[in-house]
Motif scaffolding. Structure first.
Motif, PDB file in Angstrom:
ATOM      1  N   PRO A  42       0.831  -1.184   0.000  1.00  0.00           N
ATOM      2  CA  PRO A  42       0.000   0.000   0.000  1.00  0.00           C
ATOM      3  C   PRO A  42       0.870   1.239   0.000  1.00  0.00           C
ATOM      4  N   SER A  43       0.331   2.345  -0.471  1.00  0.00           N
ATOM      5  CA  SER A  43       1.105   3.590  -0.468  1.00  0.00           C
ATOM      6  C   SER A  43       1.296   4.071   0.958  1.00  0.00           C
ATOM      7  N   SER A  44       2.321   4.920   1.152  1.00  0.00           N
ATOM      8  CA  SER A  44       2.642   5.402   2.491  1.00  0.00           C
ATOM      9  C   SER A  44       1.578   6.335   3.037  1.00  0.00           C
ATOM     10  N   THR A  45       0.604   6.715   2.182  1.00  0.00           N
ATOM     11  CA  THR A  45      -0.473   7.574   2.684  1.00  0.00           C
ATOM     12  C   THR A  45      -1.592   6.774   3.323  1.00  0.00           C
ATOM     13  N   ASP A  46      -1.602   5.458   3.116  1.00  0.00           N
ATOM     14  CA  ASP A  46      -2.620   4.627   3.747  1.00  0.00           C
ATOM     15  C   ASP A  46      -2.418   4.630   5.260  1.00  0.00           C
ATOM     16  N   THR A  47      -3.514   4.623   5.996  1.00  0.00           N
ATOM     17  CA  THR A  47      -3.414   4.576   7.449  1.00  0.00           C
ATOM     18  C   THR A  47      -4.309   3.465   7.970  1.00  0.00           C
ATOM     19  N   GLY A  48      -4.048   3.047   9.184  1.00  0.00           N
ATOM     20  CA  GLY A  48      -4.881   2.033   9.809  1.00  0.00           C
ATOM     21  C   GLY A  48      -4.391   0.637   9.527  1.00  0.00           C
ATOM     22  N   PHE A  49      -4.474  -0.204  10.552  1.00  0.00           N
ATOM     23  CA  PHE A  49      -4.052  -1.591  10.434  1.00  0.00           C
ATOM     24  C   PHE A  49      -5.147  -2.367   9.708  1.00  0.00           C
ATOM     25  N   PRO A  50      -4.818  -3.164   8.698  1.00  0.00           N
ATOM     26  CA  PRO A  50      -5.854  -3.838   7.913  1.00  0.00           C
ATOM     27  C   PRO A  50      -6.465  -5.026   8.638  1.00  0.00           C
ATOM     28  N   GLN A  51      -7.659  -5.396   8.200  1.00  0.00           N
ATOM     29  CA  GLN A  51      -8.240  -6.653   8.642  1.00  0.00           C
ATOM     30  C   GLN A  51      -7.392  -7.801   8.103  1.00  0.00           C
ATOM     31  N   LEU A  52      -7.074  -8.734   8.981  1.00  0.00           N
ATOM     32  CA  LEU A  52      -6.225  -9.846   8.578  1.00  0.00           C
ATOM     33  C   LEU A  52      -7.067 -10.974   7.989  1.00  0.00           C
ATOM     34  N   GLY A  53      -7.770 -10.637   6.924  1.00  0.00           N
ATOM     35  CA  GLY A  53      -8.623 -11.599   6.237  1.00  0.00           C
ATOM     36  C   GLY A  53      -7.866 -12.321   5.133  1.00  0.00           C
ATOM     37  N   PRO A  54      -8.585 -13.072   4.298  1.00  0.00           N
ATOM     38  CA  PRO A  54      -7.937 -13.895   3.263  1.00  0.00           C
ATOM     39  C   PRO A  54      -7.074 -13.108   2.292  1.00  0.00           C
ATOM     40  N   ALA A  55      -7.501 -11.918   1.896  1.00  0.00           N
ATOM     41  CA  ALA A  55      -6.726 -11.156   0.909  1.00  0.00           C
ATOM     42  C   ALA A  55      -5.381 -10.729   1.472  1.00  0.00           C
ATOM     43  N   VAL A  56      -5.384 -10.207   2.700  1.00  0.00           N
ATOM     44  CA  VAL A  56      -4.123  -9.802   3.328  1.00  0.00           C
ATOM     45  C   VAL A  56      -3.275 -11.029   3.631  1.00  0.00           C
ATOM     46  N   ALA A  57      -3.914 -12.102   4.073  1.00  0.00           N
ATOM     47  CA  ALA A  57      -3.163 -13.333   4.369  1.00  0.00           C
ATOM     48  C   ALA A  57      -2.444 -13.848   3.121  1.00  0.00           C
ATOM     49  N   GLU A  58      -3.096 -13.740   1.978  1.00  0.00           N
ATOM     50  CA  GLU A  58      -2.473 -14.193   0.739  1.00  0.00           C
ATOM     51  C   GLU A  58      -1.245 -13.342   0.419  1.00  0.00           C
ATOM     52  N   ARG A  59      -1.353 -12.048   0.613  1.00  0.00           N
ATOM     53  CA  ARG A  59      -0.207 -11.168   0.364  1.00  0.00           C
ATOM     54  C   ARG A  59       0.937 -11.482   1.330  1.00  0.00           C
ATOM     55  N   LEU A  60       0.597 -11.716   2.609  1.00  0.00           N
ATOM     56  CA  LEU A  60       1.627 -12.075   3.584  1.00  0.00           C
ATOM     57  C   LEU A  60       2.283 -13.403   3.230  1.00  0.00           C
ATOM     58  N   ASP A  61       1.471 -14.395   2.853  1.00  0.00           N
ATOM     59  CA  ASP A  61       2.025 -15.690   2.442  1.00  0.00           C
ATOM     60  C   ASP A  61       3.052 -15.506   1.324  1.00  0.00           C
ATOM     61  N   THR A  62       2.692 -14.714   0.320  1.00  0.00           N
ATOM     62  CA  THR A  62       3.561 -14.510  -0.829  1.00  0.00           C
ATOM     63  C   THR A  62       4.862 -13.829  -0.417  1.00  0.00           C
ATOM     64  N   ALA A  63       4.746 -12.789   0.411  1.00  0.00           N
ATOM     65  CA  ALA A  63       5.932 -12.039   0.831  1.00  0.00           C
ATOM     66  C   ALA A  63       6.858 -12.896   1.684  1.00  0.00           C
ATOM     67  N   ILE A  64       6.290 -13.679   2.589  1.00  0.00           N
ATOM     68  CA  ILE A  64       7.106 -14.524   3.468  1.00  0.00           C
ATOM     69  C   ILE A  64       7.808 -15.610   2.662  1.00  0.00           C
TER      70      ILE A  64
END
Length: 413
Positions: A42-64
């Motif tokens: 996300p851009s550095s202008t985004d604020t707030g911690f995201p919901q750790l749902g399937p979409a974010v989990a998929e991004r985390l899986d890929t990055a890890i």
């Protein structure tokens, strides 16, 4: 962080420890598929911690997985959470390269320099009890410390003592790597340090140094009237509700645990360091824990649950380290707002941090300390994860200027 050793090889407990010697190929099963490039953050202008749902989990899986592949990490476990946002708890890869046992969140792990957060917490409890003062000179408690009449307990906990780091001593390195199963007494560790001249006058600058924590461990024992192992168990672990964390008396390592792999060896070849005797790191890095306990510990350290508000305020007065965005206080880092510590010792790395404004907790545990392009793998995971969930607070803890790649930037242990 780690030490800033001056020898070709040094073993630190903290930021960076390993030498970039023989980096092993990724263990079978560590990455089970061809991985796409990480998704854009996300851009550095985004604020707030995201919901750790399937979409974010998929991004985390890929990055890890991407970090695992690039840094040849056998196995890693990650725990990420924030109130009302859910949680992400995953393990990847293998806990044992010999038999392919999968990594899992219930394994015991060596946590290296995260031990410093426990040792310093025990010290600060003695401050609250009026048994020691942060501005006491170390010479009041321990004899024959170079500059002992000038170095204070605060200087030691702030990593500003000027003492030589014992784990950067060539004789120590040879003693450890020639017989990794031998025990070391605290005084032996101090002897390796004290034969060197002081590096600078107390308070002049930051330099990560395991010698500081050996001295503070001895102060906890002397002022508290009990062995450090008992002091930490009774005054820190039990009140914090940590039931799977221990300060080992010897080489014991509860099961189940992951095997750890290092290139900090006499030959430079990668070896299994699982059963190396941790006494060489003692109060600076000998402890063992697991994912759940460290997820509990992160907010305890950052918010001062076990301390008075006044003492916690002193702890949070982090001072510059020479690393942009990173300060160091009384046994803790503040890196772009994330408060806590990392750990590194042969075979293992860890990262336990807390972001107060989001009440977010991140714990990373992995079973290698081999650097990737002179960067600790725990830092690579921290970067990759925080770029996704807290782009305004990206965890980044590079090796300090001048640190040798064979020792790492962080504490050994």
């Amino acid at each position: 962080m780690g030490c800033s050793p001056t020898t070709r090889r040094g073993i630190c407990v903290g930021l960076a420890t390993a030498g970039l010697l023989a980096v092993p190929a990724t263990a079978p099963g560590a990455v089970a598929e061809d991985l796409p490039a990480p998704l854009a953050s996300p851009s550095s202008t985004d604020t707030g911690f995201p919901q750790l749902g399937p979409a974010v989990a998929e991004r985390l899986d890929t990055a890890i997985r991407q970090v695992m592949r690039e840094a040849s990490v056998p196995g890693v476990t990650v725990g990420l959470s924030a109130p009302g946002k859910g949680e992400y708890v995953r393990s990847f890869g293998v806990a044992d390269k010999a038999n392919g046992t999968p990594m899992n969140p219930g394994l015991y792990m060596r946590i290296g320099s995260e031990t410093k957060t426990f040792t310093v917490t025990a010290l600060l409890e003695l401050v609250d009890e009026g048994k020691v003062k942060l501005d006491d000179p170390i010479g009041r408690y321990i004899d024959k410390v170079p500059n002992g009449d000038r170095i204070t307990l605060r200087d030691l906990a702030d990593m500003r003592s000027g003492l030589f780091n014992y784990s950067a001593d060539e004789g120590f390195y040879k003693a450890l790597t020639s017989d990794p199963n031998r025990p070391f007494a605290p005084q032996e560790l101090l002897d390796y340090s004290f034969k060197h001249p002081v590096q600078f006058q107390p308070g002049e600058k930051f330099e990560y140094c395991n010698t500081n924590l050996i001295l503070l461990g001895l102060v906890v024992e002397k002022a508290g009237g009990r062995p450090l192992k008992n002091a930490i168990q009774e005054k820190v672990l039990e009140p914090a509700g940590l039931h799977h964390t221990l300060f080992p008396a010897g080489a014991e390592f509860p099961s189940p645990h992951a095997h750890g792999y290092t290139d900090q060896t006499a030959s430079g070849a990668v070896e299994d360091a699982t059963d190396w005797h941790p006494s060489w790191a003692w109060a600076a890095g000998a402890m063992i824990s697991d994912l759940q306990d460290l997820r509990t510990w992160a907010p305890v350290v950052a918010t001062g649950t076990l301390l008075t508000p006044r003492t916690q305020a002193e702890r949070l007065k982090t001072l510059p380290t020479g690393i942009p965005g990173a300060g160091y206080g009384l046994g803790i880092f503040n890196v772009q707002g994330w408060i806590g510590h990392n750990g590194s010792l042969p075979g293992y790395e860890s990262l336990t941090i807390y972001l107060p404004e989001e009440r977010a907790t991140l714990v990373v545990l992995l079973n290698t300390d081999i650097l990737h392009h002179q960067i600790e793998p725990s830092t690579l995971f921290g970067q990759a994860i925080t770029k996704i969930v807290t782009p305004a607070h990206v965890f980044d803890l590079p090796l300090p200027p001048g640190a040798r790649p064979t020792t790492g930037a962080g504490p050994a242990g």
